[in-house]
Design a protein around this motif. Sequence first.
Motif, short mmCIF file in Angstrom:
data_model
loop_
_atom_site.label_atom_id
_atom_site.label_comp_id
_atom_site.label_asym_id
_atom_site.label_seq_id
_atom_site.Cartn_x
_atom_site.Cartn_y
_atom_site.Cartn_z
N ASP A 140 26.68 8.19 23.76
CA ASP A 140 27.93 7.47 24.19
C ASP A 140 27.54 5.90 24.38
O ASP A 140 26.72 5.34 25.45
CB ASP A 140 28.21 8.18 25.72
CG ASP A 140 29.63 7.35 26.35
OD1 ASP A 140 29.90 6.12 25.82
OD2 ASP A 140 30.10 7.76 27.09
N ARG A 168 22.25 13.53 30.76
CA ARG A 168 23.56 13.92 30.72
C ARG A 168 23.88 14.80 32.36
O ARG A 168 24.94 14.85 32.52
CB ARG A 168 23.92 14.74 29.58
CG ARG A 168 24.08 14.23 28.17
CD ARG A 168 24.25 15.24 27.20
NE ARG A 168 22.75 15.95 27.03
CZ ARG A 168 23.02 17.10 26.35
NH1 ARG A 168 23.96 17.50 25.70
NH2 ARG A 168 21.68 17.70 26.25
N THR A 202 17.98 8.38 33.01
CA THR A 202 19.10 8.51 32.29
C THR A 202 19.05 10.07 31.64
O THR A 202 18.03 10.37 31.11
CB THR A 202 19.49 7.81 31.11
OG1 THR A 202 19.77 6.40 31.50
CG2 THR A 202 20.60 7.96 30.46
N ARG A 255 28.43 3.93 27.57
CA ARG A 255 27.92 4.14 28.54
C ARG A 255 26.37 3.53 28.54
O ARG A 255 25.75 2.97 29.70
CB ARG A 255 27.66 5.58 28.88
CG ARG A 255 27.01 6.20 30.22
CD ARG A 255 27.36 5.51 31.47
NE ARG A 255 26.77 5.88 32.67
CZ ARG A 255 26.58 5.22 33.64
NH1 ARG A 255 27.23 3.81 33.49
NH2 ARG A 255 25.64 5.35 34.63
N ALA A 312 26.53 -0.34 29.44
CA ALA A 312 26.86 -0.25 30.87
C ALA A 312 25.37 -0.19 31.47
O ALA A 312 25.15 -1.08 32.47
CB ALA A 312 27.90 0.62 31.44
N ILE A 313 24.57 0.69 31.10
CA ILE A 313 23.43 0.79 31.93
C ILE A 313 22.58 -0.42 31.62
O ILE A 313 21.76 -0.79 32.53
CB ILE A 313 22.65 2.19 31.56
CG1 ILE A 313 23.31 3.46 32.02
CG2 ILE A 313 21.23 2.46 32.03
CD1 ILE A 313 23.00 4.77 31.53
N GLY A 339 24.12 9.63 31.80
CA GLY A 339 24.85 9.15 30.54
C GLY A 339 24.17 9.92 29.52
O GLY A 339 22.97 10.14 29.36
N ASP A 340 25.04 10.06 28.42
CA ASP A 340 24.47 10.41 27.30
C ASP A 340 24.06 9.41 26.21
O ASP A 340 24.90 8.47 25.95
CB ASP A 340 25.87 11.29 26.52
CG ASP A 340 25.41 12.20 25.46
OD1 ASP A 340 24.35 11.84 24.60
OD2 ASP A 340 25.56 13.52 25.30
N ALA A 386 21.11 6.71 36.56
CA ALA A 386 21.96 6.44 35.80
C ALA A 386 22.35 7.60 34.75
O ALA A 386 21.94 7.61 33.66
CB ALA A 386 21.76 5.02 34.96
#
Length: 245
Positions: free
Chosen positions: A70, A42, A40, A73, A76-77, A66-67, A64
């Motif tokens: 967040d 950004r 993960t 997000r 969701a991961i 994402g920050d 995947a």
Amino acid sequence: MTDTTRPLAGRTAWVTGAASGIGEATALALATAGATVAITSRRADKLEALAARIRAAGGEAIAAAGDVTDLGRMEAIADELLERGTLDILVNNAGNNIPERSWGELTPETIDLLLDANLRGTLQVSRLVLPMMQAGGGGVLIHIGSWAAHFISTGPGPIYTAAKSGVVAMSHTINLEHGVHGIRSCVLSPGDVHTPLMDKRPMKMSDEAKRKMLQPEDIAGLVLHVATLPAHVCVNEIIVGPTYR
């Protein structure tokens, strides 16, 4: 018979802040050891490039983007990983700092930025994975802390120092509450490491100084060591620095 060259075969690891530096080196080390690695960051383009390197070397990677700040997000991961099975290893590596880090330069916005990147994100991702690990019978959380949490100085800045100190305290509470569930938490607190974060220091560092620092691969080796220890062994903290001061 266990393959000693791939001690993490069949395990799944999640590495945050994986696009460069310690996170990138750690993802490569865990994949080489046989883990399926979820990465993960950004920066989606760098993540895809790293995933391609892992796959080209025969490993398995899940990119995947994402920050960590967040929460939606990150949830969701975590859900995606849960659908794939259990999560065995989390490496909370995502973090940030800024050049304008002294009290006189801080603003409400930069204080929130530093707390979100270095503490709140780590707390939230840890909270998400603990139920997954408990359901799976155990797991290992490894948080990249900082020398700054143990040896107070003005250099890293007050908010970064406070945030990394919070990570240390958080990790110990995980062991106190979840050790009985087979979950182990370790804070790995390095001194100077030659990563892109060094370029955010107020004073530019020489190439010679960077060469003397710890390297990302040094920290990745320690992460791998902790991740491959027997389930009854809990390393609460590691403080590591370069030989120079």
